[in-house]
Write a protein that holds these residues in place. Structure first.
Motif, PDB file in Angstrom:
ATOM      1  N   GLU A  42       0.811  -1.215   0.000  1.00  0.00           N
ATOM      2  CA  GLU A  42       0.000   0.000   0.000  1.00  0.00           C
ATOM      3  C   GLU A  42       0.848   1.270   0.000  1.00  0.00           C
ATOM      4  N   ALA A  43       2.103   1.183   0.432  1.00  0.00           N
ATOM      5  CA  ALA A  43       2.994   2.354   0.469  1.00  0.00           C
ATOM      6  C   ALA A  43       3.599   2.575  -0.916  1.00  0.00           C
ATOM      7  N   MET A  44       2.791   3.054  -1.849  1.00  0.00           N
ATOM      8  CA  MET A  44       3.244   3.194  -3.228  1.00  0.00           C
ATOM      9  C   MET A  44       4.403   4.170  -3.355  1.00  0.00           C
ATOM     10  N   TRP A  45       4.391   5.215  -2.544  1.00  0.00           N
ATOM     11  CA  TRP A  45       5.463   6.207  -2.629  1.00  0.00           C
ATOM     12  C   TRP A  45       6.823   5.587  -2.305  1.00  0.00           C
ATOM     13  N   ALA A  46       6.818   4.555  -1.452  1.00  0.00           N
ATOM     14  CA  ALA A  46       8.086   3.938  -1.056  1.00  0.00           C
ATOM     15  C   ALA A  46       8.782   3.297  -2.254  1.00  0.00           C
ATOM     16  N   PHE A  47       8.018   2.703  -3.164  1.00  0.00           N
ATOM     17  CA  PHE A  47       8.631   2.065  -4.326  1.00  0.00           C
ATOM     18  C   PHE A  47       9.209   3.107  -5.286  1.00  0.00           C
ATOM     19  N   GLY A  48       8.591   4.272  -5.321  1.00  0.00           N
ATOM     20  CA  GLY A  48       9.187   5.363  -6.081  1.00  0.00           C
ATOM     21  C   GLY A  48      10.513   5.809  -5.479  1.00  0.00           C
ATOM     22  N   ALA A  49      10.570   5.812  -4.137  1.00  0.00           N
ATOM     23  CA  ALA A  49      11.830   6.161  -3.468  1.00  0.00           C
ATOM     24  C   ALA A  49      12.903   5.119  -3.754  1.00  0.00           C
TER      25      ALA A  49
END
Length: 253
Positions: A42-49
């Motif tokens: 659910e932490a989509m932003w983390a995969f962008g990081a």
């Protein structure tokens, strides 16, 4: 494995990533992948990081992004599998572009695509900045089972030899006017595959006898000095440490 054997996946360089000992890079990539897998989907932003971290490593290593993206095409079968999941998974559905798709299937597809792509990207960067022979020595340095390390080393060394044998056989067929155009030519291709297997088996026996005659007793001596300083371990740990911080934020935010 000859010392001069350089695989086409490796891109020579003299940057800080290339100079790190192979076992430190292997440990760093493994820790990074484990951290990515442990991140909640659910932490989509983390995969962008994570993608930004890998892009930074590629920039430091001076690897062309076009080359890396081209080599990542190897994950296409996994992408195809992930695309099918929203259509076959059960549970509540939602409408996307006029299609009724499973919510659990969409989350599963995203999970596979995000984590699989990041894992493949990290592996591609590792292979592009480390000679395959050095990778095998790094695995040996990390105390992996010696038999597995030797099998990996022989596969790397003689994979290209068998590929060259296939190329010579293809040229021999073409020089005799053969072109595979349909099912009726499958018999010739099957005989070619059988001949390739026999030649590879015979070559393996000759290589084994040659190794025994030179004193091979089940282990390959390590000649290269692969010791790593604390500074080198710290540099290699920068990527998984940053990824761990992102993962912890993904679980807490």
């Amino acid at each position: 494995m000859g010392a001069g054997h350089v695989h086409k996946l490796y891109r020579p360089g003299a940057g800080p990533v290339h100079r790190l000992p192979p076992h430190t890079k292997i440990a760093a990539v493994l820790a990074f992948v484990v951290t990515v897998v442990a991140t909640p989907r659910e932490a989509m932003w983390a995969f962008g990081a994570y993608a930004a971290l890998l892009a930074a490593v590629a920039a430091v290593a001076r690897l062309p992004y076009g080359v890396l993206l081209g080599r990542m095409l190897i994950e296409i079968p996994f992408v195809a599998f992930a695309v099918l999941m929203p259509f076959v998974a059960e549970g509540p559905t939602t409408e996307v572009l006029g299609l009724r798709l499973s919510e659990s299937g969409l989350w599963a597809a995203w999970n596979i695509l995000a984590k699989g792509t990041l894992g493949v990207a990290a592996s591609v960067i590792l292979a592009s900045t480390t000679e395959l022979r050095a990778l095998v020595l790094g695995l040996q340095r990390l105390r992996l089972p010696p038999m597995l390390v030797q099998i990996a080393g022989f596969m790397i060394r003689y994979g290209d030899v068998i590929t060259d044998e296939m190329r010579r056989m293809r040229i021999a067929r073409a020089s005799r006017g053969f072109e595979a155009r349909g099912v009726r030519h499958w018999g010739v291709l099957a005989k070619t595959a059988g001949a390739l297997f026999i030649r590879s088996y015979e070559r393996g026996e000759r290589v084994h006898l040659a190794m025994i005659s030179r004193g091979y007793a089940g282990t390959v001596p390590v000649i290269d000095d692969l010791s790593a300083s604390r500074a080198q371990w710290a540099h290699a740990a920068a990527l998984p440490a940053a990824a761990l911080a992102v993962c912890l934020m993904g679980w807490t935010l």
